[in-house]
Scaffold this motif. Structure first.
Motif: not given
Length: 369
Positions: A160-175, A301-304, A339-344
């Motif tokens: 449930s975590r978003a990637i900051p837009k500046f990180d996506l721009v970095f990826l787009a440029k480098k890749l 949704f919540i990741f726990c 992995a077994d300790r996490f729920i969504r």
């Protein structure tokens, strides 16, 4: 068709946990599937009823017309769009037919890896325990393994975590400098606090190696209609994906939904705001009452991470279903440490969310503060 009969709730759980839909037929509270409970409004169904004969008896339109309808909804050029029978159809094409070496951060939505041929997927672990993506390490590894397709899901499922837009721009440029296409799955972005500040849809013409892929099931609450789209200014990629869909891949009800959706834009925004409010209260309640680690959500949704010393995710999920007739997802099958300790947990209405928290507290042995 009559509902399936079960000898007991445990038998019902074993059946449900191996299904991929049709939950409404089985009479339990679904905190597993991730969709908007507040959309579409009833008027949409009334309009379907008024046209049901035409929608059933006639062929729907094909790809060009569908792309024009979607372009009107998201304010994009039709030639930049490919419309899929759900995002799953498009994922199957990208992962299963186009990518030679696909890299994806994990944990994530399993279908990208599942749809690819064996040996064609590189899994890149997210930082643990934060589950944030280190974009520099990810880009470097993608280049090292000579990936031709990189996929990121933002907000990610299950974290449930978003990637900051500046990180996506970095990826787009480098890749882009290494002939690697970047697929950005934004299926949950409408539930983020400021989706317009996160989305890469406005940037497609600046970065021709990117494509935004989106399932409409989640935000628009139309899982049964099966609509998704891929958006890219890369004409070669758009053409390749179009070649993978058949001429009538979208049914008449889905087509009609795209035709009438612009009439309900205000209703849609209000519905997403309601989801965010419910999700926010659920997060606060879980954080104050549950123990363990509750990750701040950007999706619906919540990741726990469950606290040490108590039952693990599979056990909690099963007990919750058997004792309280509520269904969540555990992360036991995900590629991640512990992995077994996490729920969504999918957010539903405030009342249903409150009942779920009470049930979890009783299972884990906590008392209200």
């Amino acid at each position: 068709m009559p509902l399936r009969e079960y000898h007991n709730q445990a038998e019902k759980y074993e059946y449900i946990s191996n299904q991929h839909g049709g939950y409404y037929r089985h009479g339990f509270i679904d905190h597993a599937y991730l969709y908007n409970l507040y959309f579409p409004p009833e008027e949409v169904f009334e309009r379907f009823k008024n046209k049901i004969h035409d929608l059933v008896l006639n062929y729907p339109v094909a790809q060009d017309a569908l792309a024009s309808l979607m372009g009107r909804i998201i304010n994009q050029k039709a030639e930049h769009l490919v419309i899929g029978n759900g995002a799953a159809e498009l994922i199957k094409i990208v992962s299963g037919q186009l990518a030679q070496t696909l890299i994806i951060p994990v944990p994530s939505f399993n279908e990208y890896a599942n749809a690819a041929p064996k040996g064609h997927v590189i899994e890149f672990p997210l930082e643990f325990p934060s589950f944030e993506l280190d974009v520099e390490k990810f880009a470097d590894h993608a280049i090292k393994v000579k990936a031709d397709v990189a996929v990121v899901v933002s907000p990610n499922n299950p974290t449930s975590r978003a990637i900051p837009k500046f990180d996506l721009v970095f990826l787009a440029k480098k890749l882009g400098r290494h002939n690697c296409r970047l697929i950005i799955d934004e299926s949950f972005i409408d539930f983020a606090q400021d989706p317009h500040l996160l989305s890469m849809e406005p940037e497609i013409e600046r970065y021709p190696n990117i494509a935004v892929l989106k399932s409409m099931s989640k935000a628009y609450g139309i899982c049964g209609l099966r609509i998704g789209y891929l958006l890219t200014a890369n004409t070669e990629l758009a053409h390749e994906v179009r070649q993978g869909v058949h001429i009538w891949n979208i049914n008449g009800f889905a087509e009609e939904f795209l035709r009438i959706l612009p009439d309900f834009s205000d209703d849609f925004i209000k519905s997403c705001n309601r989801v965010k409010q419910d999700r926010g209260k659920l997060y606060k309640d879980l954080k104050s009452l549950l123990g363990g680690t509750i990750y701040a959500p950007d999706a619906n949704f919540i990741f726990c991470r469950l606290p040490d010393g108590g039952p693990d995710g599979p056990e909690v999920t099963k007990k919750l279903f058997i004792e309280h007739n509520m269904y969540i997802k555990h992360c036991g099958g995900k590629t991640m440490p512990e992995a077994d300790r996490f729920i969504r947990i999918a957010a539903r209405t405030n009342k249903e969310n409150s009942n779920l928290v009470d049930a979890l507290v009783s299972i884990l042995g906590y008392k209200e503060l």
